[in-house]
Design an enzyme around this catalytic site. Structure first.
Site, PDB file in Angstrom:
ATOM      1  N   ASP A  51      -1.382  -7.406   1.377  1.00  0.00           N
ATOM      2  CA  ASP A  51      -0.608  -6.166   1.407  1.00  0.00           C
ATOM      3  C   ASP A  51       0.889  -6.516   1.503  1.00  0.00           C
ATOM      4  O   ASP A  51       1.504  -6.433   2.568  1.00  0.00           O
ATOM      5  CB  ASP A  51      -1.034  -5.307   2.600  1.00  0.00           C
ATOM      6  N   SER A  58       4.911   1.744   8.041  1.00  0.00           N
ATOM      7  CA  SER A  58       4.310   0.758   7.144  1.00  0.00           C
ATOM      8  C   SER A  58       5.382   0.106   6.267  1.00  0.00           C
ATOM      9  O   SER A  58       6.275   0.766   5.747  1.00  0.00           O
ATOM     10  CB  SER A  58       3.257   1.427   6.248  1.00  0.00           C
ATOM     11  N   HIS A  88       0.817  -1.226   0.000  1.00  0.00           N
ATOM     12  CA  HIS A  88       0.000   0.000   0.000  1.00  0.00           C
ATOM     13  C   HIS A  88       0.848   1.273   0.000  1.00  0.00           C
ATOM     14  O   HIS A  88       0.348   2.340  -0.341  1.00  0.00           O
ATOM     15  CB  HIS A  88      -0.965  -0.007   1.196  1.00  0.00           C
TER      16      HIS A  88
END
Length: 698
Positions: free
Chosen positions: A523, A627, A475
């Protein structure tokens, strides 16, 4: 007038004078007198006469007058007779010829002499000196030194040698010998004897014999004990008489004494026999028995050759096929031959024997990336040993290879497949035993696989899983075409090394271009670097989860997360007051939560699947900017070595400081491995850049 006591000598002397008066130098006669003779000789006189007569003569010196001052050893005045450089005689005093003790005449066996007369400063008594004649007198060489081996014949001015019957005068015109050379033997069998055998052989002889047989045969010589008697010295040396055998460049002997030579296989169809004797001895000589035998060829053509068919003995005209032993090859110029045909030739050699079996050369062993190879030689049987450059690589496969007979480097399984220096994963100086409260600053070496992913508008994290591949969250990358810039090698990303990405690979089931994302299933993404990274203490990969592992990580098991994301938030009336984004990597400890319990805390609009993990607790969580970073656990099977593996990838969460959702990496190990394998297979023929050196030695 000279008075001679012997009338015959006087007459002969005058005939000699008359006959030779006109002879050229060297003269046959002459007269010599002291200075002023017959008057008194002067003081301080020094006079020399050089007397020469023809070859074959000596000099006879006659004195007719002698009146020289007498002194001890003729020290004052004297006449000296000099031959060569030595004084042969001193003369002084007054002598009446015929008196006892004075040699009126003397013969000197030489063709050249000097007479030297000298006087001192005083000749008070008026001594009158000397008068003498010299005459060339014949030398009887035969009586003087017996120059001939047999008969010596003297004549005026010289001599000559002669020989008894059956002997011939040799080239030196002194030695008599028997002409026993020139014997040629061509029968396949026969006997050869020394001259006169069994009677004593002649002295001073050189006898030469030759045995010549048809090509393909060798001459065999044998002897019997009763047929060998050649003069030798007391210590057995053959310096007097000797028998020598010569064949095909070889010499057998010399032989002498009463012990016969052993049986001789000459290896040649041409043999020369030489018998030399000196001037003495009465030994009876020898008898040789010669015979023929087919000349054998060697049982190997050259070193390391194999002959087919194999025989104990190869003879003239035999044909064979020749090849080389294992590890050797036939080389003719620049050509390599599997085998060749050879024929046993008449001289006992093989045809085509100029070829050679040379050791097979495997050439330098192939170099490996991140490895060194040590070897000394590259020929058959030699070893090459591979060793990885440092402790951050592990050798997969055999480390030792041998040069085979096929010219290939092979391992213990006889395969040519090379080993690989695979990166050592999960190697760290960090320990989970440390107490962690909130976030802490990481030190270099704690998490050397952490990568900062810079997308310009946002940052994230990633994990190095090999020396060229990074795993991160899909992402943060937006799409396949957007290539981020990576920072590696330092906990302070501003000091890190910039690394460029060659290829971005999102998971095929990841949903791209979603505005209000509530579904983070799959992801995960892979980043291929433009070039490999040379691993070291500042950068190395983290391990992937073990396939099929179901017990780890367990619920409540503590793991570690790290990143350069927001360190904390301060809220006031639901508003963010301050967000801190550190330059230095932060880490914290998080426990694994039950996924079903976490699902209850998440709005139903969010998708939660078995491809996710839930971890964190109050005050210990990931935040924006983290992330793509790893959720790490220590491998329970390698606690002593402190190996860490990546169990999850930071994916999403509702807010910082509570719990977060992570992509479960174990579900994607197959996809990761197959994707990497496919890409590297497609690019295997591409030229590879040198690995990038990130770690700097201090």
């Amino acid at each position: 007038m000279i008075c001679w006591e012997r009338g015959m000598e006087l007459r002969w002397f005058f005939l000699a004078l008359l006959g030779c008066a006109g002879a050229e130098s060297p003269s046959m006669f002459g007269e010599i007198t002291s200075p002023n003779y017959p008057q008194a000789y002067p003081n301080n006189a020094l006079t020399t006469w050089d007397i020469r007569v023809p070859e074959g003569y000596g000099i006879r010196l006659y004195f007719t007058h002698m009146d020289i001052e007498l002194s001890e050893d003729c020290e004052y005045d004297a006449l000296q007779v000099i031959i060569g450089k030595e004084v042969q005689k001193f003369f002084c005093g007054r002598h009446l010829f015929g008196s006892n003790g004075f040699p009126r005449e003397k013969f000197y066996p030489t063709t050249h002499m000097k007479l030297l007369f000298k006087s001192d400063f005083s000749n008070q008594e008026r001594y009158t000196g000397f008068a003498a004649y010299y005459v060339a007198a014949d030398v009887d060489e035969c009586n003087m030194h017996d120059p001939c081996s047999h008969f010596c014949n003297n004549y005026i001015g010289g001599f000559f040698c002669s020989c008894p019957p059956e002997y011939e005068l040799q080239e030196d015109q002194i030695t008599c010998g028997v002409n026993c050379s020139g014997g040629l033997y061509t029968d396949l069998r026969g006997q050869i004897r020394s001259p006169g055998y069994p009677s004593p052989y002649p002295e001073n002889s050189r006898c030469e014999y030759r045995v010549l047989l048809e090509s393909g045969y060798q001459v065999i010589l044998s002897f019997k004990s009763e047929d060998f008697d050649v003069e030798a010295t007391e210590n057995g040396s053959c310096i007097y008489d000797s028998l020598m055998i010569k064949a095909k460049g070889q010499k057998f002997g010399p032989y002498c004494g009463k012990t016969p030579p052993p049986r001789i296989e000459t290896g040649s169809n041409e043999v020369d026999i030489e018998f030399v004797t000196d001037s003495g001895g009465d030994n009876k000589g020898w008898k040789i028995y010669y015979s023929e035998d087919a000349i054998p060829c060697p049982t190997d053509v050259f070193h390391h050759s194999i002959l087919n068919p194999q025989k104990r003995k190869y003879l003239f005209k035999d044909m064979i096929t020749v090849k080389c032993e294992e590890g050797y090859e036939l080389v003719s110029g620049k050509k390599r031959l599997p085998s060749f045909r050879a024929k046993c030739q008449g001289d006992g050699t093989w045809s085509n024997s100029n070829l050679r079996c040379q050791p097979v050369d495997c050439g330098d062993p192939e170099q490996l990336v991140n490895a060194d190879v040590k070897f000394t030689q590259t020929t058959y049987g030699e070893k090459a040993v591979y060793k990885c450059k440092n402790e951050y690589y592990s050798l997969k496969g055999d480390d030792t290879y041998s040069c085979s007979g096929d010219g290939l480097w092979i391992n213990s399984a006889q395969k040519t497949d090379l080993p690989k220096c695979a990166p050592v994963c999960g190697k760290t100086s960090f320990s989970l035993t440390s107490r962690i409260f909130g976030g802490e600053k990481a030190k270099n070496g704690y998490f050397p696989w952490l990568v900062l992913v810079d997308m310009t508008t946002n940052i994230g994290g990633g994990s190095l899983i090999s020396d060229r591949w990074v795993v991160t969250a899909a992402h943060i990358l937006k799409d396949h075409t957007t290539k981020p810039t990576l920072k590696v090698g330092d906990v302070n990303h501003q000091k890190g090394t910039t690394v460029h990405v060659k290829k971005v690979i999102l998971h095929p089931e990841w949903a791209v271009d979603v505005d209000d994302r509530k579904n983070f299933n799959n992801d995960i993404a892979l980043l291929q670097l433009e070039r490999k990274i040379e691993l070291g203490e500042c950068i190395c990969p983290i391990c992937l989860p073990e396939k099929g592992e179901t017990t780890h990580p367990a619920i409540e098991e503590v793991g570690v997360i790290a990143g350069w994301g927001e360190a904390f938030r301060v809220k006031d009336t639901n508003k963010i007051i301050r967000i801190a984004t550190p330059n230095t990597l932060q880490y914290t400890r998080v426990p694994l939560q039950n996924l079903e319990e976490c699902k209850k805390k998440v709005p139903e609009t969010y998708t939660i699947t078995s491809n996710m993990l839930c971890a964190g607790e109050k005050g210990h969580d990931s935040c924006p900017g983290d992330s793509g970073g790893p959720l790490m656990y220590q491998d329970p099977k390698n606690k002593d070595k402190k190996r860490f593996y990546i169990a999850g990838i930071v994916s999403w969460g509702l807010e910082c400081g509570d719990f977060g959702m992570y992509t479960k990496v174990q579900n994607y190990v197959d996809w990761i491995e197959k994707t990497i394998e496919k890409v590297e297979e497609e690019e295997k023929d591409e030229e590879q850049l040198e690995p990038l050196k990130v770690c700097k030695k201090v």
